[in-house]
Scaffold this motif. Structure first.
Motif, PDB file in Angstrom:
ATOM      1  N   ARG A 159       3.308  -3.581  -6.784  1.00 32.20           N
ATOM      2  CA  ARG A 159       3.697  -2.179  -6.797  1.00 32.20           C
ATOM      3  C   ARG A 159       4.544  -1.897  -5.554  1.00 32.20           C
ATOM      4  NH1 ARG A 159      -1.023  -0.446  -6.263  1.00 32.20           N
ATOM      5  NH2 ARG A 159      -1.503  -0.278  -8.463  1.00 32.20           N
ATOM      6  N   ARG A 160       5.665  -1.237  -5.754  1.00 34.81           N
ATOM      7  CA  ARG A 160       6.547  -0.824  -4.652  1.00 34.81           C
ATOM      8  C   ARG A 160       6.394   0.671  -4.473  1.00 34.81           C
ATOM      9  NH1 ARG A 160      11.772   1.277  -3.923  1.00 34.81           N
ATOM     10  NH2 ARG A 160      12.902   0.303  -2.200  1.00 34.81           N
ATOM     11  N   GLU A 161       6.014   1.085  -3.257  1.00 36.45           N
ATOM     12  CA  GLU A 161       5.819   2.502  -2.975  1.00 36.45           C
ATOM     13  C   GLU A 161       6.735   2.912  -1.834  1.00 36.45           C
ATOM     14  OE1 GLU A 161       1.595   3.636  -2.711  1.00 36.45           O
ATOM     15  OE2 GLU A 161       1.201   1.588  -3.412  1.00 36.45           O
ATOM     16  N   ALA A 162       7.610   3.878  -2.117  1.00 39.15           N
ATOM     17  CA  ALA A 162       8.548   4.377  -1.107  1.00 39.15           C
ATOM     18  C   ALA A 162       8.108   5.769  -0.681  1.00 39.15           C
ATOM     19  CB  ALA A 162       9.961   4.416  -1.676  1.00 39.15           C
ATOM     20  N   SER A 163       8.050   5.984   0.625  1.00 38.81           N
ATOM     21  CA  SER A 163       7.697   7.306   1.138  1.00 38.81           C
ATOM     22  C   SER A 163       8.947   8.171   1.192  1.00 38.81           C
ATOM     23  CB  SER A 163       7.087   7.185   2.524  1.00 38.81           C
ATOM     24  OG  SER A 163       8.088   6.856   3.456  1.00 38.81           O
ATOM     25  N   GLU A 164       8.740   9.469   1.189  1.00 42.16           N
ATOM     26  CA  GLU A 164       9.877  10.381   1.286  1.00 42.16           C
ATOM     27  C   GLU A 164      10.132  10.793   2.730  1.00 42.16           C
ATOM     28  OE1 GLU A 164       9.639  13.539  -1.524  1.00 42.16           O
ATOM     29  OE2 GLU A 164       8.977  12.195  -3.118  1.00 42.16           O
ATOM     30  N   ASP A 165       9.318  10.335   3.642  1.00 42.04           N
ATOM     31  CA  ASP A 165       9.491  10.654   5.058  1.00 42.04           C
ATOM     32  C   ASP A 165      10.687   9.903   5.613  1.00 42.04           C
ATOM     33  OD1 ASP A 165       7.142  12.089   4.829  1.00 42.04           O
ATOM     34  OD2 ASP A 165       5.907  10.415   5.500  1.00 42.04           O
ATOM     35  N   LEU A 166      11.216  10.431   6.694  1.00 46.01           N
ATOM     36  CA  LEU A 166      12.293   9.736   7.401  1.00 46.01           C
ATOM     37  C   LEU A 166      11.724   9.173   8.683  1.00 46.01           C
ATOM     38  CD1 LEU A 166      15.290  12.140   6.858  1.00 46.01           C
ATOM     39  CD2 LEU A 166      14.830   9.982   5.704  1.00 46.01           C
ATOM     40  N   PRO A 167      11.966   7.950   9.035  1.00 46.03           N
ATOM     41  CA  PRO A 167      12.689   6.968   8.241  1.00 46.03           C
ATOM     42  C   PRO A 167      11.863   6.570   7.031  1.00 46.03           C
ATOM     43  CG  PRO A 167      11.749   5.892  10.146  1.00 46.03           C
ATOM     44  CD  PRO A 167      11.457   7.372  10.277  1.00 46.03           C
ATOM     45  N   MET A 168      12.562   6.238   5.947  1.00 42.99           N
ATOM     46  CA  MET A 168      11.898   5.877   4.710  1.00 42.99           C
ATOM     47  C   MET A 168      11.104   4.581   4.897  1.00 42.99           C
ATOM     48  SD  MET A 168      13.584   5.533   0.994  1.00 42.99           S
ATOM     49  CE  MET A 168      13.281   3.968   0.251  1.00 42.99           C
ATOM     50  N   ARG A 169       9.888   4.600   4.397  1.00 41.87           N
ATOM     51  CA  ARG A 169       9.025   3.417   4.471  1.00 41.87           C
ATOM     52  C   ARG A 169       8.774   2.915   3.060  1.00 41.87           C
ATOM     53  NH1 ARG A 169       4.903   3.256   9.007  1.00 41.87           N
ATOM     54  NH2 ARG A 169       3.850   1.994   7.468  1.00 41.87           N
ATOM     55  N   VAL A 170       8.900   1.622   2.868  1.00 43.56           N
ATOM     56  CA  VAL A 170       8.601   1.009   1.582  1.00 43.56           C
ATOM     57  C   VAL A 170       7.467   0.022   1.805  1.00 43.56           C
ATOM     58  CG1 VAL A 170       9.471  -0.418  -0.302  1.00 43.56           C
ATOM     59  CG2 VAL A 170      10.975   1.269   0.769  1.00 43.56           C
ATOM     60  N   GLU A 171       6.413   0.193   1.030  1.00 49.46           N
ATOM     61  CA  GLU A 171       5.279  -0.711   1.125  1.00 49.46           C
ATOM     62  C   GLU A 171       5.037  -1.368  -0.229  1.00 49.46           C
ATOM     63  OE1 GLU A 171       2.487   1.078   4.622  1.00 49.46           O
ATOM     64  OE2 GLU A 171       1.907   1.494   2.572  1.00 49.46           O
ATOM     65  N   TYR A 172       4.555  -2.592  -0.171  1.00 45.36           N
ATOM     66  CA  TYR A 172       4.249  -3.354  -1.370  1.00 45.36           C
ATOM     67  C   TYR A 172       2.752  -3.621  -1.397  1.00 45.36           C
ATOM     68  CZ  TYR A 172       9.245  -4.090  -1.750  1.00 45.36           C
ATOM     69  OH  TYR A 172      10.588  -3.895  -1.856  1.00 45.36           O
TER      70      TYR A 172
END
Length: 116
Positions: free
Chosen positions: A66-79
């Motif tokens: 699962r790829r989860e991208a946050s909407e915060d800046l800077p954008m964080r993508v976690e797997y």
């Protein structure tokens, strides 16, 4: 390669198709206990960005990661592993135990210093 693209002949064939690739099993191992960011995975595994990105996309397409991208800046993508990915990881544990018991340990290659 996605399992959905290539027909399989049995359950084992389907499972091998999902984990085929030099780094996919290592990615599953790295995600087994927590969510990880792309850079963290790359450092932990020691693979190029291109190959890691490709394998993560394939595992995501197969419903394993699962790829989860946050909407915060800077954008964080976690797997992280999906339930299907966790089940696959659990299925691979006996195979790992077999390898530790029946195959000799390989010596870890020592990097050779380069002359400048």
């Amino acid at each position: 390669m996605s399992v959905r693209v290539r027909p399989t002949h049995c359950g084992l064939d389907a499972a091998i198709e999902v984990i085929s690739g030099k780094w996919k099993v290592v990615i599953l191992w790295a995600l087994s206990d927590s969510h990880r960011r792309f850079g963290e995975l790359r450092r932990l595994i020691g693979v190029s960005e291109k190959v890691l990105f490709q394998h993560l996309r394939e595992l995501e397409a197969d419903g394993i990661v699962r790829r989860e991208a946050s909407e915060d800046l800077p954008m964080r993508v976690e797997y992280s592993l999906t339930d299907r990915g966790q089940a696959l990881n659990d299925a691979l544990k006996p195979l790992g135990a077999w390898g530790r018991e029946y195959l000799p340990a390989r010596a870890v290659p020592v990097p050779v210093p380069r002359d400048s």
